[in-house]
Design an enzyme around this catalytic site. Structure first.
Site, PDB file in Angstrom:
ATOM      1  N   ASP A  94       8.016   2.960  20.423  1.00 32.56           N
ATOM      2  CA  ASP A  94       7.817   4.048  19.459  1.00 32.56           C
ATOM      3  C   ASP A  94       8.312   5.372  20.028  1.00 32.56           C
ATOM      4  OD1 ASP A  94       5.842   4.618  21.318  1.00 32.56           O
ATOM      5  OD2 ASP A  94       4.339   5.130  19.811  1.00 32.56           O
ATOM      6  N   HIS A 118       5.815   8.476   8.985  1.00 32.87           N
ATOM      7  CA  HIS A 118       7.173   7.915   8.959  1.00 32.87           C
ATOM      8  C   HIS A 118       8.159   8.927   8.391  1.00 32.87           C
ATOM      9  CE1 HIS A 118       6.158   3.968  10.303  1.00 32.87           C
ATOM     10  NE2 HIS A 118       5.436   3.633   9.243  1.00 32.87           N
ATOM     11  N   HIS A 160      -0.337   7.924   7.195  1.00 24.64           N
ATOM     12  CA  HIS A 160       0.566   7.003   7.901  1.00 24.64           C
ATOM     13  C   HIS A 160       2.001   7.148   7.383  1.00 24.64           C
ATOM     14  CE1 HIS A 160       1.482   2.962   9.793  1.00 24.64           C
ATOM     15  NE2 HIS A 160       2.422   2.994   8.847  1.00 24.64           N
ATOM     16  N   GLU A 161       2.168   7.079   6.049  1.00 19.29           N
ATOM     17  CA  GLU A 161       3.513   7.121   5.482  1.00 19.29           C
ATOM     18  C   GLU A 161       4.163   8.489   5.669  1.00 19.29           C
ATOM     19  OE1 GLU A 161       4.811   4.469   4.907  1.00 19.29           O
ATOM     20  OE2 GLU A 161       3.093   3.149   4.569  1.00 19.29           O
ATOM     21  N   LEU A 181       0.820  -1.213   0.000  1.00 21.56           N
ATOM     22  CA  LEU A 181       0.000   0.000   0.000  1.00 21.56           C
ATOM     23  C   LEU A 181       0.851   1.260   0.000  1.00 21.56           C
ATOM     24  CD1 LEU A 181      -2.857  -0.896   2.520  1.00 21.56           C
ATOM     25  CD2 LEU A 181      -2.998  -0.771   0.027  1.00 21.56           C
ATOM     26  N   THR A 234       1.433   7.104  23.824  1.00 18.23           N
ATOM     27  CA  THR A 234       0.776   6.074  23.026  1.00 18.23           C
ATOM     28  C   THR A 234       0.887   4.769  23.790  1.00 18.23           C
ATOM     29  OG1 THR A 234       2.809   5.578  21.784  1.00 18.23           O
ATOM     30  CG2 THR A 234       1.289   7.194  20.830  1.00 18.23           C
TER      31      THR A 234
END
Length: 665
Positions: free
Chosen positions: A285, A267, A263-264, A209, A290
């Site tokens: 993370d 990163h 999401h990407e 994806l 979180t």
């Protein structure tokens, strides 16, 4: 300046892309690396690899030895985050707007040819998500104060017809392998990563994806002598994932609402998966707000708590850095925001974006002509080129006359007088007189001079230059070496003469066997040969499923062509003849980096074979600098005092001269 890739006199490279229906998912590897447990589960749960960034990072570390390890990056960023916390206690942060360019790979048809409206919907979703406007239920949710804008001007400052979009039609509509994207497509199409957030959108094979390039730290990564990962910096996403909650992509299923890019981009801005790509409950993370988790989540689960002793409650399946469905995501946290802030303030190519003017309206000059090389009309193994160029009026005033200056290498320029009438944004194709070629490597240059008998007010687009192309080779044999990828059974090759007779051939080979294959082709002076390599699956031999490659060399060990990243087929055309002189192939041994440059331009010489001298000229042909090269330290050209714009560096060796353009920013 546009780089024109030339299929050349006596050496022609033709990449042929065929559309294929297959979608190979290797349940074990991506970018030649073992899949993470999360991605193995992702294939089982969804049929897709939700995010390939972890495997991609391993690949980058292998190909770029200076790239920081995860530990080195965290040791670097941790004090930066603490500094920001102290600063924010006394002064508020500010919103940073990042210019975006979407490189859409398409043949002009089909669902991958996304509309301007779809791109705008995706941008709107990014801004909603990064502004904490998606309805997060968590008190720890935060506005990252990152926003995105569609670029309004290209790298030359010219206005974009479609804001934020660069449609790439050179390679067809795909599907494309991730390996080819890394070695060929991204470097060939990337825009300056200090001015644009590069997003490549395509029909990607392998069920992937998306994936992103994690940021570098300023002390180690991305700065090696070959430019490191700078020329691939950005994000790649599957076309069907581009959309928004309000306007989902009709081909995207549960991943249709644009959260793959959210999401990407996370990163790309320095965020890790919320479970840290480990199976432990140790805040891997590096964001304390979180909840810890031992793995990724899928679908829209409720009441999942993989780390009940951390005291933070259920897994934050709503976090954009999990693997859940698009419609379940709605949260970035305050600690994630701090990581993003630290990256934007300190990381190479991220920290420059805050001052980019790419989203400003492009400046329109009264007198502004642009010249571009369309084609050199080169026939395989021919001896002449007939350049075809496009003259475009980018300014307000009608252009009625101009002089076109053109030349090979450092030859004395020839001129072509043009007259006509071009209103703003109008173009005309001009065919220049044919040019006879000699042996050796060549670069074709063209320049627009004195439109309307006056000075062009925007000289940045007055020059275009081809890539270096080679003449015939003086050799009695051609040496061939092939390193198969993990799927050697898909690879075959042939070596044919001009009558299409197969002289040599090989393959298929054994899977998971990277033993080199070597052969020697005996060749005849005056003959024209074609080497063809095939991959039956259509994903080449590098680099998604092993780092396969092949190389053709002369009997003097000069490289004719080296490749591996292609789709179904790649052809190399080679002509053999006697050289009229003992030519030193500068273009095969000399390169420059980084380009564009801001401070130092480096000359790279292979095998420590130093050139003798260099001279730097500005666009007016004035000598800016010159130096005799005595040692490696003389290969660093200081450009700090140069004005911004385009220059040529002419590098000399044994009576031969290689002229290379570069941009100072």
């Amino acid at each position: 300046m546009k780089n024109f890739t030339l299929s050349a006199f006596l050496l022609t490279f033709i990449a042929i892309n065929f559309s294929i229906a297959q979608n190979k998912i290797d349940s074990n590897k991506l970018f030649g690396k073992e899949l993470t447990e999360a991605n193995k589960q992702s294939i089982e749960e969804t049929g897709f690899i939700r995010c390939g960034s972890s495997e991609y990072e391993q690949y980058l570390k292998q190909t770029n030895p200076n790239r920081a390890t995860s530990e080195e990056f965290e040791n670097w960023i941790a004090p930066k985050i603490q500094e920001l916390k102290a600063q924010r206690a006394n002064s508020p942060s500010v919103v940073i707007t990042i210019p975006v360019i979407f490189h859409i790979f398409t043949d002009g048809f089909g669902p991958e040819n996304l509309s301007q409206a779809t791109i705008q919907a995706q941008l709107d979703q990014l801004n909603i998500d990064y502004a904490n406007a998606a309805g997060s239920p968590f008190a720890s949710a935060a506005d990252t104060e990152i926003q995105f804008c569609l670029a309004k001007q290209d790298e030359n400052g010219a206005p974009l017809a479609e804001f934020g979009i660069n449609r790439v039609t050179t390679y067809g509509g795909g599907p494309f392998s991730t390996g080819n994207f890394e070695t060929t497509y991204k470097p060939a199409t990337q825009w300056d990563p200090t001015s644009y957030f590069n997003i490549w959108v395509a029909d990607i094979t392998g069920g992937v994806l998306g994936y992103a390039q994690f940021p570098d730290n300023s002390g180690l990564a991305g700065l090696n002598p070959t430019g490191g990962a700078a020329n691939t910096d950005g994000v790649v996403v599957l076309y069907s994932s581009v959309g928004s909650v309000a306007n989902p992509n009709p081909n995207g299923g549960q991943y249709a609402s644009g959260r793959t890019l959210t999401h990407e981009a996370g990163h790309w801005l320095g965020l890790r998966h919320i479970w840290g790509d480990t199976t432990s409950c140790n805040n891997d993370d590096f964001c304390a707000d979180t909840p810890d988790s031992t793995g990724s989540n899928f679908g829209c689960p409720t009441g999942t708590d993989n780390c009940i002793f951390d005291g933070l409650g259920n897994d934050m399946i709503e976090n954009y850095m999990d693997y859940t469905d698009d419609t379940c995501m709605n949260t970035f946290t305050a600690d994630q925001k701090l990581r993003i802030d630290a990256v934007m303030a300190n990381s190479p190519r991220r920290m420059e974006l805050a001052t980019s003017i790419a989203c400003n309206e492009a400046t329109v000059y009264n007198l502004d002509g642009r010249v571009e090389i369309n084609s050199l009309n080169l026939i395989d193994c021919g001896t002449t080129i007939t350049p075809e160029i496009t003259l475009t009026n980018m300014g307000n005033n009608t252009i009625t006359s101009a002089t076109i200056s053109y030349f090979l290498d450092t030859d004395t320029p020839s001129t072509y007088p043009w007259t006509g009438s071009l209103a703003m944004n109008q173009s005309e194709i001009i065919t220049l007189p044919s040019i006879d070629l000699t042996s050796g490597n060549h670069i074709f240059n063209v320049e627009l001079v004195n439109p309307n008998g006056s000075t062009d007010l925007n000289p940045s687009n007055d020059i275009d230059t081809s890539n270096s192309f080679a003449a015939f080779y003086d050799t009695a044999t051609i040496e061939f070496e092939l390193i198969p990828d993990d799927y050697g059974s898909e690879t075959t090759w042939e070596f044919r003469d001009s009558s299409n007779t197969i002289l040599y051939s090989g393959g298929p080979y054994t899977n998971n066997d990277s033993t080199p294959v070597n052969d020697t082709f005996t060749v005849t002076i005056g003959e024209c040969y074609t080497f063809t390599i095939n991959d039956s699956f259509g994903d080449g031999i590098c680099c998604a499923y092993g780092n396969g490659s092949y190389e053709l060399r002369t009997d003097n060990n000069d490289v004719i062509f080296a490749g591996g990243a292609f789709d179904n087929q790649e052809n190399v055309v080679v002509s053999v003849n006697n050289l009229s002189v003992d030519s030193f192939s500068l273009a095969n041994t000399i390169s420059i980096y980084p380009n564009p440059t801001t401070d130092v331009l480096n000359i790279k010489a292979t095998n420590n074979n130093l050139p003798e001298s260099y001279k730097v000229y500005n666009m007016l042909g004035q000598l800016v600098a010159s130096k005799t090269i005595l040692n490696d330290s003389d290969l660093a050209v200081s450009t700090s005092n140069y004005s911004n714009g385009m220059y040529f560096i002419k590098i000399e060796k044994e009576g031969n001269v290689l002229s290379l353009p570069f941009i100072k920013k």
